[in-house]
Design a protein around this motif. Structure first.
Motif, PDB file in Angstrom:
ATOM      1  N   ASP A  79       0.300   1.090   3.424  1.00  0.00           N
ATOM      2  CA  ASP A  79      -0.508   1.405   2.249  1.00  0.00           C
ATOM      3  C   ASP A  79      -0.205   2.819   1.763  1.00  0.00           C
ATOM      4  N   CYS A 116      -4.013  -2.240   1.216  1.00  0.00           N
ATOM      5  CA  CYS A 116      -4.162  -3.400   2.101  1.00  0.00           C
ATOM      6  C   CYS A 116      -5.425  -4.168   1.722  1.00  0.00           C
ATOM      7  N   THR A 143      -0.374  -6.690   1.621  1.00  0.00           N
ATOM      8  CA  THR A 143       0.009  -5.511   0.848  1.00  0.00           C
ATOM      9  C   THR A 143       0.002  -5.861  -0.635  1.00  0.00           C
TER      10      THR A 143
END
Length: 520
Positions: free
Chosen positions: A68, A116, A89
């Motif tokens: 992330d 995320c 993701t």
């Protein structure tokens, strides 16, 4: 009087042929090749050190999930914030994705802002959905509330934050394109929602680029060779229940059944073995045909979860499955034709199995003894596999260097748009990691050959004792523990050497010394 020499246990006639004496080993056997024994011990020490490096630097989650905007691995419960179950993701800024796919741009997808999520967001037909950064600073809601709100806290933003969000600089970003879960990456579908896009334009949002590039850019990253290799390695770690049952317990059970069938169904065993082998080859080939999509509608798909009926994704894995299906077809044809060609020679195997049946009947510990090296190998493989997953995922997560003007984002902690450290993160691998991985693979083969060679040596000694014995009553009913210990003690260096040369002693031609005599 003379006595026979050699590793044969039994009774042999003396030199005059009148009496029989017990065959014993007069030589004081001991471990030889001590120099290589030191090398073999050093190999095991190196394996432990190498594995320790992997356990210290690796994280198997990196093989499957992405990073992330904070450098956290998605799905990592030890991350800050806690990302457990947030495994997908999602790239929040579609313009950055478009820019990373443009030919004349130096901006890379790895530097696009990602987050995320629990599932891939979809636009709504009657408004505009938002995906906001992790709550922190003045946004005083918990992560659970953030998830329950579908990652949207736009209503809590200050006017400054809302204006920044309309410029695609966060902390909230519009959901304009639908997305599909492709290998735990939310891949954009280049089909913008008209209602969401119109609502965004009415609010005065920045122009959003609509092009097939945003689709192809993410798919190219997901379908890269390195990404596919990581997923293959990760699949091995995820399939540990299958490996334990199908690769461990089931073969052990079937091997015992096979030995019992040799003991009681000698005549039928060659034909049963050949028939079952061919059935297995055909079954595996048909399984690959199913997964390749050539039979039925159960072809593998890169889409995780329910697929979009209007969106078809092609993965590199499907090509690999089809290639393996073709290879298995060739193996199946060769196997069946070979079985037909050697039908007469199969009859010769019956006489060999009869001798094996007698050995199993006399030395019944042959059925039990293989469990010992089998258990040792199972423990070693569990350790080795865990270390391999950590080695493949080892490295350091570092922030990339990029053009800061294209990645500016609002920082909830500093309460301003930050363009200084806004680049994405990546895993940096050092050259020695490749060497460590190759050594780990070689070490697995070396250790496997050592265990197999040790087991074969002990079993060969027992079988030779039976085969060359002149009287049935001289055959030992079971293995003797001290004989095993002496075997390993005497041959450990040679066994290690044979494994190190990637050649188990079972591949060497057998050498049996004939009984010799010595004069007194």
């Amino acid at each position: 009087m003379s006595r026979p020499l050699g590793a044969v246990i039994g009774r042999y006639p003396s030199s005059d042929g009148s009496t029989q004496i017990d065959g014993i080993i007069k030589r004081n056997r001991k471990c030889r090749d001590l120099a290589f024994l030191v090398v073999f011990v050093a190999f095991w020490v190196a394996m432990i050190v190498n594995s320790s490096f992997g356990f210290n630097q690796g994280n198997p989650l990196r093989l499957t999930y992405g990073l992330d905007y904070k450098g956290n691995v998605c799905g990592d419960k030890h991350a800050h914030p806690n990302l457990r179950e947030l495994e997908l993701t999602y790239w929040v800024n579609p313009n950055q994705v478009y820019l990373s796919g443009s030919k004349n741009s130096q901006f890379k997808l790895a530097n696009a802002r990602s987050i995320c999520l629990l599932d891939c967001p979809r636009p709504t037909d009657d408004g505009l959905n938002w995906v906001c950064d992790y709550p922190e600073g003045d946004i005083r809601i918990s992560m659970d509330d953030w998830i329950d709100r579908n990652y949207d806290y736009y209503e809590f933003l200050t006017p400054e934050m809302r204006n920044s969000s309309l410029q695609l600089q966060g902390p909230c970003y519009p959901v304009i394109f639908p997305s599909v879960n492709v290998h735990w990456r939310c891949e954009f579908v280049a089909r913008a929602s008209n209602a969401s896009l119109r609502h965004w334009q009415v609010m005065g949002g920045l122009n959003i680029d609509e092009d097939i590039i945003i689709d192809k850019t993410i798919h190219k990253s997901v379908n890269a060779r390195s990404s596919v290799l990581k997923r293959y390695v990760a699949d091995i770690g995820k399939s540990w229940p299958v490996l334990i049952v199908c690769g461990g317990l089931l073969p052990l059970f079937l091997s015992v059944i096979w030995l019992l069938m040799i003991r009681h169904l000698v005549a039928a065993m060659p034909w049963v073995t050949v028939a079952l082998f061919n059935v297995l080859i055909v079954s595996v080939t048909m399984f690959y045909y199913l997964k390749a999509g050539w039979i039925g509608n159960d072809a593998i798909s890169p889409v995780i979860g329910p697929p979009d009926p209007y969106y078809h994704v092609f993965g590199r894995e499907l090509n690999h499955i089809r290639a393996v299906a073709i290879l298995m077809t060739l193996i199946m044809v060769v196997s069946v034709l070979t079985s037909i060609a050697i039908a007469r020679r199969i009859l010769m195997a019956t006489s060999v199995l009869k001798v094996a049946a007698k050995v199993i009947g006399e030395v019944q510990a042959l059925i039990i003894f293989p469990v010992i090296p089998y258990a040792m190998l199972a423990i070693f493989y569990m350790f080795w596999l865990s270390a391999a997953l950590h080695l493949f995922s080892s490295g350091q997560i570092v922030q990339n260097n990029c053009d800061n003007s294209n990645c500016c984002a609002f920082d909830l902690v500093s309460k301003r748009v930050n363009c200084d450290r806004c680049c994405g993160y990546g895993v940096r691998y050092t050259p020695h990691i490749a060497i460590a991985i190759f050594f780990h693979l070689f070490g697995c083969y070396w250790a496997t050959q050592f265990f197999i060679a040790s087991s074969a040596t002990v079993i060969a000694g027992s079988v030779a004792s039976y085969y060359w014995a002149r009287a049935r009553d001289s055959v030992p009913p079971s293995f003797r523990l001290y004989e095993k210990a002496r075997t390993i003690q005497s041959w450990v260096s040679c066994l290690g050497l044979s494994g190190g040369l990637i050649c188990g002693i079972h591949t060497l031609p057998p050498r049996i010394d004939s009984p010799q005599t010595e004069s007194h």
